[in-house]
Scaffold this active site. Structure first.
Site, PDB file in Angstrom:
ATOM      1  N   ASP A 239       0.728  -0.973  -0.172  1.00 44.92           N
ATOM      2  CA  ASP A 239      -0.059  -0.032   0.160  1.00 44.92           C
ATOM      3  C   ASP A 239       0.695   1.328  -0.112  1.00 44.92           C
ATOM      4  OD1 ASP A 239      -1.202  -2.334   1.084  1.00 44.92           O
ATOM      5  OD2 ASP A 239      -2.845  -0.971   1.905  1.00 44.92           O
ATOM      6  N   HIS A 241      -1.040   4.525  -0.636  1.00 44.97           N
ATOM      7  CA  HIS A 241      -1.977   5.362   0.075  1.00 44.97           C
ATOM      8  C   HIS A 241      -1.944   6.838  -0.133  1.00 44.97           C
ATOM      9  CE1 HIS A 241      -5.229   2.638   1.671  1.00 44.97           C
ATOM     10  NE2 HIS A 241      -4.556   2.021   2.266  1.00 44.97           N
ATOM     11  N   ASP A 268      -3.995  -0.557  -3.512  1.00 42.02           N
ATOM     12  CA  ASP A 268      -4.088   0.656  -2.334  1.00 42.02           C
ATOM     13  C   ASP A 268      -3.155   1.850  -2.847  1.00 42.02           C
ATOM     14  OD1 ASP A 268      -6.368  -0.805  -1.509  1.00 42.02           O
ATOM     15  OD2 ASP A 268      -5.427  -0.407   0.966  1.00 42.02           O
ATOM     16  N   ASP A 271      -6.304   7.131  -1.853  1.00 44.17           N
ATOM     17  CA  ASP A 271      -6.927   7.274  -0.546  1.00 44.17           C
ATOM     18  C   ASP A 271      -6.243   7.667   0.716  1.00 44.17           C
ATOM     19  OD1 ASP A 271      -9.755   7.160  -1.529  1.00 44.17           O
ATOM     20  OD2 ASP A 271      -9.866   4.931  -1.084  1.00 44.17           O
ATOM     21  N   ARG A 272      -6.669   8.114   1.773  1.00 44.03           N
ATOM     22  CA  ARG A 272      -6.268   8.529   2.799  1.00 44.03           C
ATOM     23  C   ARG A 272      -5.072   9.660   2.792  1.00 44.03           C
ATOM     24  NH1 ARG A 272      -8.425   5.377   6.559  1.00 44.03           N
ATOM     25  NH2 ARG A 272      -8.984   3.043   6.093  1.00 44.03           N
ATOM     26  N   ASN A 300      -8.541  -3.020  -2.370  1.00 46.66           N
ATOM     27  CA  ASN A 300      -9.640  -2.957  -1.924  1.00 46.66           C
ATOM     28  C   ASN A 300     -10.158  -1.239  -1.967  1.00 46.66           C
ATOM     29  OD1 ASN A 300      -8.069  -2.584   0.610  1.00 46.66           O
ATOM     30  ND2 ASN A 300      -9.935  -1.884   1.583  1.00 46.66           N
ATOM     31  N   HIS A 301      -9.143  -0.322  -1.823  1.00 47.87           N
ATOM     32  CA  HIS A 301      -9.289   1.006  -2.269  1.00 47.87           C
ATOM     33  C   HIS A 301      -9.332   1.906  -3.679  1.00 47.87           C
ATOM     34  CE1 HIS A 301      -9.544   2.975   1.913  1.00 47.87           C
ATOM     35  NE2 HIS A 301      -8.827   1.962   1.928  1.00 47.87           N
ATOM     36  N   HIS A 349      -3.447  -8.488  -3.215  1.00 50.65           N
ATOM     37  CA  HIS A 349      -3.636  -7.467  -2.218  1.00 50.65           C
ATOM     38  C   HIS A 349      -4.050  -7.806  -0.720  1.00 50.65           C
ATOM     39  CE1 HIS A 349      -3.942  -3.427  -0.533  1.00 50.65           C
ATOM     40  NE2 HIS A 349      -5.456  -3.676  -0.070  1.00 50.65           N
ATOM     41  N   ARG A 397     -12.834  -6.874  10.011  1.00 46.64           N
ATOM     42  CA  ARG A 397     -13.161  -5.754   9.057  1.00 46.64           C
ATOM     43  C   ARG A 397     -14.622  -5.526   8.563  1.00 46.64           C
ATOM     44  NH1 ARG A 397      -8.420  -3.677   6.459  1.00 46.64           N
ATOM     45  NH2 ARG A 397      -6.618  -4.975   6.774  1.00 46.64           N
ATOM     46  N   HIS A 424      -2.497  -4.697   2.320  1.00 51.29           N
ATOM     47  CA  HIS A 424      -3.478  -4.613   2.893  1.00 51.29           C
ATOM     48  C   HIS A 424      -3.376  -4.259   4.480  1.00 51.29           C
ATOM     49  CE1 HIS A 424      -7.978  -4.712   3.096  1.00 51.29           C
ATOM     50  NE2 HIS A 424      -8.065  -5.794   3.561  1.00 51.29           N
TER      51      HIS A 424
END
Length: 498
Positions: A239, A241, A268, A271-272, A300-301, A349, A397, A424
């Site tokens: 990730d 991110h 990923d 995001d964030r 997943n993002h 991922h 989750r 992840h």
């Protein structure tokens, strides 16, 4: 009883201290001790509502505090369970509804969150923050209804309706110029430097990069085989991110992508972090320059639901416009879901599956060109996590599955593979070896969200033996733009001390 209450309160106080220090796993363990001390011994009698009577009148506080830890650790399914328990123990306590509403929003369940925040406002009518949460939730539900109605009217993807040819480039623009179908390493280096200086590439060129990426990815597959020669190596990153300046640091330490220096980025990307546009345009550009030596997997993002909540949608529309965001969504749906390196290493991922004997051929048959469904192989590849021990459990989750060492061993044996690399999950050193060395997690976003204090890492595998070599690294400074800057206001405080 009094002694147990005292011990429970002491454990809660320890949990509060750990929480304030950002040590959420330790805080969670302390709150769990408080809960265990507070729950009554099994006397063979159940309460009417199914909740065991508690010795300690503060047990609802412990559940709510543990729920907040789960939220911080992104275990939203577990947060939902704990918040619900807090409500069951003390239905008129506002914070239980607050926690559950937040968990429901994080799980992209705005309708359920709306009910929770409505009840919160009934219990705390003068709470300004509660009213703001309700307002934002109502806004989200309305926006989702509108988006659904608009989506039903659209018949063509954005890539078939956008007209790049008639887009003008401002005469004062002095940044890198992208030529359709002709991406080079020199352009990628210029793009990275331009964005490092906090400048955006011209809208026309951003559009064209994504359009070219869509065309390239149409020829990809759900599972991609990567061949590394005996004398070569490949680098696997986890990730990122939206942490663009840490991505630049990876390239500084390990070299930029090339035929001699291939990379696999394991999802990923966005995001964030608040430089997600810079990250994804950089990765797309390198992919266009070296299509066989820069590999990208979906995380997943790379999905609409997550982008709406965690910042990528807001960032793209702020820096460019909604139409470019829709192009990114189209590209994300075309990304491969996993890779196999030299017929030995499976890279995905999230993780593995809720059933045994899943074959690579069955994975190849998965339709990746969609938003992830509620369940199934695709969703599990994006969301699942390993767990210690054996067997399977529901994921903390709330999506995917938690799988043990025996699940990993079965998958590797059935498919004649050596190991699994997945991402992840944040890890303190940027990576963690699990399941007797047969599974490794790699995470490449150091000091995640500017507060977790973790290192990032990447893995190099040699083509001859596929032996992993791990490199951990610290974060580097970035411009003064906070993480989650563009996120849904409902979630913007998740990584603060709200």
């Amino acid at each position: 009883m009094a002694e147990e209450v005292t011990k429970a309160e002491k454990a809660k106080a320890e949990g509060n201290t750990y929480f304030q220090e950002g040590k959420y796993a330790k805080a969670l363990a302390a709150y769990s001790i408080a809960i265990e001390l507070s729950e009554s011994e099994d006397d063979g009698l159940d309460s009417l509502d199914g909740v065991a009577p508690a010795k300690n009148p503060n047990v609802h506080v412990y559940y709510a505090n543990r729920a907040f830890c789960h939220i911080k650790m992104e275990n939203f399914g577990s947060a939902l369970v704990d918040a619900t328990k807090a409500i069951e123990v003390k239905e008129d306590w506002p914070k239980g509804w607050y926690r559950r509403g937040t968990a429901n929003m994080a799980l992209n369940r705005p309708k359920e969150a709306l009910r929770d925040f409505n009840q919160l406002c009934k219990l705390a009518p003068n709470d300004k923050d509660a009213r703001e949460r309700l307002k934002q939730c109502q806004k989200q539900v309305t926006a989702d209804k509108f988006a659904k109605a608009i989506g039903c009217e659209k018949t063509k993807p954005a890539s078939q309706t956008v007209d790049v040819a008639h887009m003008d480039v401002d005469s004062t623009y002095s940044g890198p110029v992208y030529e359709k179908g002709a991406c080079s390493a020199d352009f990628c280096l210029s793009l990275m430097q331009h964005q490092k200086e906090e400048k955006t590439i011209a809208k026309k060129y951003a559009y064209q990069i994504v359009l070219d990426m869509i065309e390239m990815l149409k020829g990809a597959s759900t599972l991609v085989d990567i061949e590394v020669p005996d004398t070569g190596e490949v680098t696997v990153c986890g990730d990122v991110h939206g942490q663009f300046y840490d991505l630049l640091n990876i390239f500084s330490m390990n070299g930029v992508p090339s035929q001699e220096n291939p990379y696999l980025f394991n999802g990923d990307f966005v995001d964030r972090g608040s430089f997600s546009v810079e990250v994804i345009l950089t990765l797309f550009a390198w992919k266009l320059a070296f299509p066989q030596h820069l590999h990208l997997a979906r995380g997943n993002h790379e999905t609409r639901n997550m982008n709406k909540l965690y910042g990528f949608e807001g960032e793209v529309t702020k820096k460019y416009d909604e139409e470019l965001y829709l192009l990114f969504c189209e590209a994300f749906c075309l990304l491969p879901l996993c890779h196999v390196i030299n017929n030995q290493v499976f890279v995905v991922h999230g993780g593995l599956f809720s059933k045994d004997d899943v074959t690579l051929d069955s994975i190849r048959q998965v339709n990746r060109v969609q938003e992830p469904p509620d369940e199934g192989l695709m969703t599990e590849m994006l969301w699942s996590d390993p767990q210690p021990g054996r067997g399977r459990q529901p994921s903390k989750r709330g999506v995917g599955v938690a799988f043990g060492q025996d699940v990993t061993e079965n998958f590797l044996k059935v498919n004649n593979l050596k190991m699994v690399i997945r991402s992840h999950e944040m890890k303190e050193e940027g990576y963690e070896i699990e399941h007797a060395g047969r599974l490794v997690t790699v995470f490449s976003a150091p000091n995640y969200c500017d507060q977790m204090g973790n290192k990032g890492a990447f893995i190099r595998l040699d083509g001859k033996t596929m032996t992993p070599k791990y490199t951990s690294f610290a974060h580097v400074p970035h411009p003064n733009v906070r993480p989650m800057q563009y996120a849904n206001p409902m979630l913007g405080q998740l990584f603060g001390m709200a």
